[in-house]
Design an enzyme around this catalytic site. Structure first.
Site: not given
Length: 275
Positions: A97, A100, A115, A123, A177, A180, A220, A262
């Site tokens: 999720q 990075d 994600h 764009c 952009c 465009c 979580s 962890l």
């Protein structure tokens, strides 16, 4: 419980679901931990971003400053441990999720970036995808002295932006952009309130279906985006192991539960597995 975790992972066929807790050891904060950013920062929603040029200006000003720090983050022991488990043939794939890119940087090959990734810009008008570093150079050129003027900020957030005041953002301008000419550039990540692309969701379910067990690391499970995979695994009799500091929404679904950092658990797991 670490022995039970080692037994489960040692059997192989493990799909991994990761949350922001994976990257706290790399200097990137989480949202909901003891010092999570949601206690002081409300992320911009997709509706806010698309609905106002001023909101986009504020987002890109904050993100431009945060990006310089965010992109220097390096994989930590947790990322390296997951990569080692994959190389050993025990982990079959990772659903992260996080935005990075640190799993890929650590050497993990099968990664679904649920994600998205802050390394890319899309764009919303024409669909062109470009490298974030290119946009960073364009924003720097369009705002001479801006990052020098913003000498410090309160905190970096998991979505890559920095906490800046309106006074610090004064005078910042966005760039259009290149293809465009529209003011429609967006980091290629899923904002709060935005739908995760269907192909990523489908691939994630495939990883869970093809696994013997699901290992949740540093999440979580507060949002359904990740929690649904725990529900799916439990429904289809895949054991679920949870390693996260603090309570999670999925605790009752877990057959193995470790409330611990962890950075402590995963290196210990590798030693117990002889890796």
């Amino acid at each position: 419980m670490i022995e039970e975790l080692a037994e489960l992972v040692g059997a192989g066929g493990v799909a991994v679901l990761e949350g922001a807790g994976m990257s706290t050891g790399s200097g990137i904060p989480d949202y909901r931990g003891p010092n999570g950013s949601l206690q002081r920062h409300t992320p911009m929603t997709y509706r806010e971003f698309t609905g106002s040029a001023e909101n986009r200006r504020r987002y890109w000003g904050r993100s431009h400053v945060g990006w310089e720090h965010f992109r220097r983050a390096q994989p930590n022991d947790a990322h390296r441990a997951v990569a080692a488990l994959e190389r050993a043939g025990l982990v079959t794939g990772v659903i992260t999720q996080n935005v990075d890119g640190l799993d890929l940087a650590a050497g993990t090959r099968e990664v679904v970036e649920l994600h998205g990734n802050l390394d890319r810009v899309v764009c919303l008008h024409c669909g062109e995808v470009t490298d974030r570093a290119v946009l960073a150079d364009r924003l720097t050129a369009a705002n001479p002295g801006f990052t020098a003027r913003v000498e410090e900020f309160q905190a970096l957030n998991p979505d890559g932006d920095a906490d800046l005041t309106d006074a610090q953002l004064e005078g910042f301008t966005t760039v259009p952009c290149r293809r465009c000419g529209q003011d429609a550039l967006k980091a290629d990540v899923v904002f709060f309130g935005e739908t995760v692309p269907g192909d990523r969701v489908e691939r994630s379910f495939e990883l869970v279906d093809g696994a013997r067990s699901l290992l949740v690391l540093g999440s979580s499970l507060a949002v359904m985006s990740g929690y649904r995979f725990v529900l799916h695994a439990a429904k289809h009799d895949r054991p679920v192991a949870l390693v996260t500091a603090g309570p999670t929404r999925g605790d009752q679904k877990a057959s193995v539960r470790l409330d611990a950092p962890l950075q402590d658990v995963l290196p210990d797991l590798l030693r117990r597995l002889g890796l």
